[in-house]
Design a protein around this motif. Structure first.
Motif, PDB file in Angstrom:
ATOM      1  N   TRP A  83       0.833  -1.199   0.000  1.00  0.00           N
ATOM      2  CA  TRP A  83       0.000   0.000   0.000  1.00  0.00           C
ATOM      3  C   TRP A  83       0.870   1.253   0.000  1.00  0.00           C
ATOM      4  N   MET A  84       1.903   1.297   0.827  1.00  0.00           N
ATOM      5  CA  MET A  84       2.776   2.466   0.864  1.00  0.00           C
ATOM      6  C   MET A  84       3.404   2.728  -0.500  1.00  0.00           C
ATOM      7  N   ALA A  85       3.870   1.664  -1.148  1.00  0.00           N
ATOM      8  CA  ALA A  85       4.465   1.812  -2.483  1.00  0.00           C
ATOM      9  C   ALA A  85       3.428   2.331  -3.473  1.00  0.00           C
ATOM     10  N   ALA A  86       2.236   1.728  -3.472  1.00  0.00           N
ATOM     11  CA  ALA A  86       1.192   2.135  -4.419  1.00  0.00           C
ATOM     12  C   ALA A  86       0.727   3.563  -4.149  1.00  0.00           C
ATOM     13  N   PHE A  87       0.682   3.961  -2.889  1.00  0.00           N
ATOM     14  CA  PHE A  87       0.215   5.309  -2.563  1.00  0.00           C
ATOM     15  C   PHE A  87       1.196   6.365  -3.058  1.00  0.00           C
ATOM     16  N   THR A  88       2.485   6.151  -2.850  1.00  0.00           N
ATOM     17  CA  THR A  88       3.461   7.127  -3.357  1.00  0.00           C
ATOM     18  C   THR A  88       3.448   7.159  -4.879  1.00  0.00           C
ATOM     19  N   GLU A  89       3.219   6.010  -5.509  1.00  0.00           N
ATOM     20  CA  GLU A  89       3.129   5.981  -6.968  1.00  0.00           C
ATOM     21  C   GLU A  89       1.870   6.698  -7.466  1.00  0.00           C
ATOM     22  N   THR A  90       0.793   6.640  -6.666  1.00  0.00           N
ATOM     23  CA  THR A  90      -0.432   7.362  -7.014  1.00  0.00           C
ATOM     24  C   THR A  90      -0.206   8.869  -6.916  1.00  0.00           C
ATOM     25  N   ILE A  91       0.504   9.301  -5.885  1.00  0.00           N
ATOM     26  CA  ILE A  91       0.849  10.726  -5.745  1.00  0.00           C
ATOM     27  C   ILE A  91       1.701  11.176  -6.932  1.00  0.00           C
ATOM     28  N   GLU A  92       2.671  10.360  -7.313  1.00  0.00           N
ATOM     29  CA  GLU A  92       3.527  10.683  -8.464  1.00  0.00           C
ATOM     30  C   GLU A  92       2.701  10.813  -9.737  1.00  0.00           C
ATOM     31  N   ARG A  93       1.677   9.985  -9.862  1.00  0.00           N
ATOM     32  CA  ARG A  93       0.803  10.074 -11.033  1.00  0.00           C
ATOM     33  C   ARG A  93       0.117  11.429 -11.090  1.00  0.00           C
ATOM     34  N   ARG A  94      -0.195  11.983  -9.932  1.00  0.00           N
ATOM     35  CA  ARG A  94      -0.797  13.320  -9.862  1.00  0.00           C
ATOM     36  C   ARG A  94       0.238  14.405 -10.125  1.00  0.00           C
ATOM     37  N   ASN A  95       1.307  14.418  -9.329  1.00  0.00           N
ATOM     38  CA  ASN A  95       2.366  15.420  -9.469  1.00  0.00           C
ATOM     39  C   ASN A  95       3.539  15.022  -8.580  1.00  0.00           C
ATOM     40  N   PRO A  96       4.642  14.520  -9.155  1.00  0.00           N
ATOM     41  CA  PRO A  96       5.776  14.084  -8.327  1.00  0.00           C
ATOM     42  C   PRO A  96       6.419  15.216  -7.544  1.00  0.00           C
ATOM     43  N   ALA A  97       6.215  16.467  -7.985  1.00  0.00           N
ATOM     44  CA  ALA A  97       6.794  17.603  -7.264  1.00  0.00           C
ATOM     45  C   ALA A  97       6.060  17.892  -5.960  1.00  0.00           C
ATOM     46  N   LEU A  98       4.907  17.257  -5.755  1.00  0.00           N
ATOM     47  CA  LEU A  98       4.118  17.489  -4.543  1.00  0.00           C
ATOM     48  C   LEU A  98       4.007  16.227  -3.694  1.00  0.00           C
ATOM     49  N   THR A  99       5.066  15.438  -3.681  1.00  0.00           N
ATOM     50  CA  THR A  99       5.047  14.190  -2.911  1.00  0.00           C
ATOM     51  C   THR A  99       4.800  14.448  -1.433  1.00  0.00           C
ATOM     52  N   ALA A 100       5.515  15.412  -0.862  1.00  0.00           N
ATOM     53  CA  ALA A 100       5.338  15.690   0.566  1.00  0.00           C
ATOM     54  C   ALA A 100       3.934  16.198   0.863  1.00  0.00           C
ATOM     55  N   THR A 101       3.346  16.943  -0.071  1.00  0.00           N
ATOM     56  CA  THR A 101       1.979  17.428   0.130  1.00  0.00           C
ATOM     57  C   THR A 101       0.992  16.267   0.172  1.00  0.00           C
ATOM     58  N   GLY A 102       1.140  15.335  -0.770  1.00  0.00           N
ATOM     59  CA  GLY A 102       0.277  14.161  -0.764  1.00  0.00           C
ATOM     60  C   GLY A 102       0.444  13.334   0.501  1.00  0.00           C
ATOM     61  N   LEU A 103       1.689  13.171   0.936  1.00  0.00           N
ATOM     62  CA  LEU A 103       1.936  12.431   2.170  1.00  0.00           C
ATOM     63  C   LEU A 103       1.431  13.201   3.385  1.00  0.00           C
ATOM     64  N   ALA A 104       1.440  14.531   3.306  1.00  0.00           N
ATOM     65  CA  ALA A 104       0.912  15.336   4.409  1.00  0.00           C
ATOM     66  C   ALA A 104      -0.592  15.096   4.579  1.00  0.00           C
ATOM     67  N   ILE A 105      -1.306  14.968   3.458  1.00  0.00           N
ATOM     68  CA  ILE A 105      -2.742  14.677   3.528  1.00  0.00           C
ATOM     69  C   ILE A 105      -2.969  13.323   4.179  1.00  0.00           C
ATOM     70  N   TRP A 106      -2.178  12.332   3.758  1.00  0.00           N
ATOM     71  CA  TRP A 106      -2.268  11.011   4.391  1.00  0.00           C
ATOM     72  C   TRP A 106      -1.959  11.104   5.882  1.00  0.00           C
ATOM     73  N   GLY A 107      -0.884  11.828   6.243  1.00  0.00           N
ATOM     74  CA  GLY A 107      -0.504  11.954   7.636  1.00  0.00           C
ATOM     75  C   GLY A 107      -1.582  12.621   8.464  1.00  0.00           C
ATOM     76  N   TRP A 108      -2.236  13.635   7.887  1.00  0.00           N
ATOM     77  CA  TRP A 108      -3.311  14.330   8.598  1.00  0.00           C
ATOM     78  C   TRP A 108      -4.502  13.402   8.833  1.00  0.00           C
ATOM     79  N   ILE A 109      -4.906  12.698   7.781  1.00  0.00           N
ATOM     80  CA  ILE A 109      -6.039  11.770   7.914  1.00  0.00           C
ATOM     81  C   ILE A 109      -5.711  10.675   8.920  1.00  0.00           C
ATOM     82  N   LEU A 110      -4.501  10.155   8.834  1.00  0.00           N
ATOM     83  CA  LEU A 110      -4.081   9.086   9.737  1.00  0.00           C
ATOM     84  C   LEU A 110      -4.181   9.524  11.195  1.00  0.00           C
ATOM     85  N   ARG A 111      -3.640  10.706  11.502  1.00  0.00           N
ATOM     86  CA  ARG A 111      -3.634  11.156  12.887  1.00  0.00           C
ATOM     87  C   ARG A 111      -5.043  11.514  13.370  1.00  0.00           C
TER      88      ARG A 111
END
Length: 511
Positions: A373-401
């Protein structure tokens, strides 16, 4: 274009002057040895960060008694810590613009100091403040460390890298259980000993990160890298990629179904993981009458098996080039083992060996699902915009917490009897002091009656919580569907071969 030195680790940009302790960007994509070194440092500091974060769970029964803190109060501290951590995760989205390495390095300094100061807290309110501050820093690092791992791992190899990154929370938990099991008896069951140990380890990790943690410059990390064979093409396009990166409206770009649904799905899937981190020790001591040290010994098996599964499935997923089949298989195994774990709740005389077998297989299921899942999620973010990887992960981190926050808030109302059971050692100790032939005081009799009732109610209340975890695991199967990636290894391999031919064509055209 002038050729740079072949080994980026020897370029002037990688020196360790005082200036370089802040400016950590690499101008070239590192060779294999250097890349593995940076990945190893990122994984190591992640382990330490989670060791610091999870140490409370390993000594919770002792700590509650020390501060005369109710179970509900303790849970509310965790709720606020995760709520603050959620917004720390959002703030870490700036790592797309300002970098990741310094956020992690100086975060380690902060958590190390806070951890050492925790045993000095004069009361439970001060303990709560320190715990909440630690949660804020951890929320930021939760985003920055996987972003670093993504940067240094091409998609063919991403699951293996993410498997090692996920060792952070898992080995962090394993170390908590292992160290507590081995050292608590030597320190007369002093909970503060565990905080001093992990605090020193945290400051050592800060020193390692200060000199050993680097990151790619934006032009390199803002591109999709499928395999290491893409290195020359990625480097040749670095300047153009940095100029052309679309950083406008980053949240708008990432707030999409294929990012939000899987992020929510994995967050609820991990309900049982959050429970293990914070409450397994309390659950095992109150429901199966294990000592704190023995409960940590049982927990050690859970974390060890989870760690092995995370790494092995990452390698296999990369070899077959697919993620989703592993996510499904791991989830189904987790559902079955969570159900079996639930059935033992009403059998308080279940042996430690039986519990070890059940939770070990549960841990394997969680690991088999999570790494792909972690691999697929980062690849999904890259499909959107690889320059915003941390932003995509920030959304995941916010939802998770936020999900952790809500689950910790709800749990005491589902398992209300635990609050009474955590006072059992104090009540029973008071009962032993009553002289033989003397009637216990009415207050003590009332507390003993409450304790008896709580002991009868708790197993059924825990079963209700495990049912919630099972439903959450099944929901994950639906919410993970929008992730990028193929179901068939043959189709995935054909995609990789087509990409390799395209890279060879473009590289030849540039040459």
């Amino acid at each position: 274009m002038a050729m740079a030195p072949a080994d980026p680790t020897t370029t002037p940009s990688d020196g360790f002057s005082a200036h370089r302790l802040w400016e950590r960007g690499l101008d070239r994509y590192p060779d294999t040895a250097a890349r593995y070194r940076y990945l190893a440092v990122a994984v190591f500091v992640t382990i330490v960060l989670y060791y610091e974060l999870y140490v409370a769970g390993g000594v919770a029964p002792l700590m509650l008694a020390h501060f005369k803190m109710s179970f509900l109060y303790y849970v509310n501290v965790l709720v606020f810590a995760n709520l603050v951590g959620a917004f720390g995760s959002l703030a870490a989205g700036i790592a797309d613009r300002w970098g990741r390495a310094n956020l992690v390095t100086y975060g380690l300094l902060g958590t190390g100091v806070l951890t050492i100061l925790t045993p000095l807290a004069p009361n439970k309110a001060t303990f709560a403040v320190v715990t909440i501050l630690t949660g804020l820093v951890e929320g930021m690092c939760l985003v920055a460390t996987p972003a670093l791992v993504r940067d240094f791992s091409p998609q063919i190899g991403r699951a293996s890298a993410m498997g090692f990154w996920t060792l952070g929370p898992v080995i962090g938990s394993l170390v908590v259980s292992f160290v507590a099991n081995r050292t608590l008896p030597r320190f007369d069951d002093s909970w503060s000993s565990q905080y001093y140990i992990v605090g020193v380890v945290g400051l050592v990790a800060f020193a390692v990160a200060l000199f050993g943690l680097r990151e790619l410059r934006p032009g390199l990390r803002d591109q999709v890298m499928v395999s290491v064979a893409d290195r020359a093409l990625v480097e040749s396009r670095a300047e153009a990629a940095e100029r052309e990166a679309d950083l406008r409206h980053p949240w708008r770009q990432m707030l999409r179904l294929d990012v939000l649904a899987p992020a929510l799905g994995v967050s609820v899937f991990l309900l049982i993981y959050y429970t293990a981190v914070a409450f397994f020790t309390i659950y095992l001591t109150s429901n199966f009458a294990l000592t704190t040290a023995r409960a940590n010994g049982v927990n050690s098996w859970y974390w060890a098996m989870n760690a092995v599964a995370l790494v092995v499935v990452g390698v296999v997923s990369d070899r077959l080039r697919v993620r989703k089949p592993f996510i499904v298989a791991g989830t189904l195994l987790a559902v079955v083992m969570t159900f079996l774990f639930m059935t033992r709740t009403t059998h308080p005389h279940t042996s430690a060996s039986t519990l070890i077998w059940i939770i070990s297989l549960l841990a394997v299921g969680l690991g088999v699902a999570y790494t792909p899942w972690m691999a697929a999620f980062t690849e999904t973010i890259e499909r959107r915009n690889p320059a915003l990887t941390a932003t995509g992960l920030a959304i995941w981190g916010w939802i998770l917490r936020i999900v952790v926050c809500v689950s910790y808030f709800v749990l005491p109302y589902v398992v209300g009897a635990v609050d009474t059971l955590t006072r059992a050692p104090e009540v029973l100790a008071a009962a032993k002091k009553v002289p033989a032939g003397t009637a216990p005081p009415p207050t003590l009799l009332h507390e003993l009656g409450e304790l008896k009732k709580a002991a009868a109610d708790a197993p059924h209340q825990w079963q209700a919580w495990w049912w919630i975890c099972i439903v959450a695991e099944l929901l994950f199967l639906v919410l993970m569907l929008p992730l990028a990636g193929r179901w068939s290894p043959r189709t995935a391999r054909a995609d990789a071969d087509a990409h390799a031919r395209e890279v060879e064509r473009l590289t030849g055209a540039q040459g």
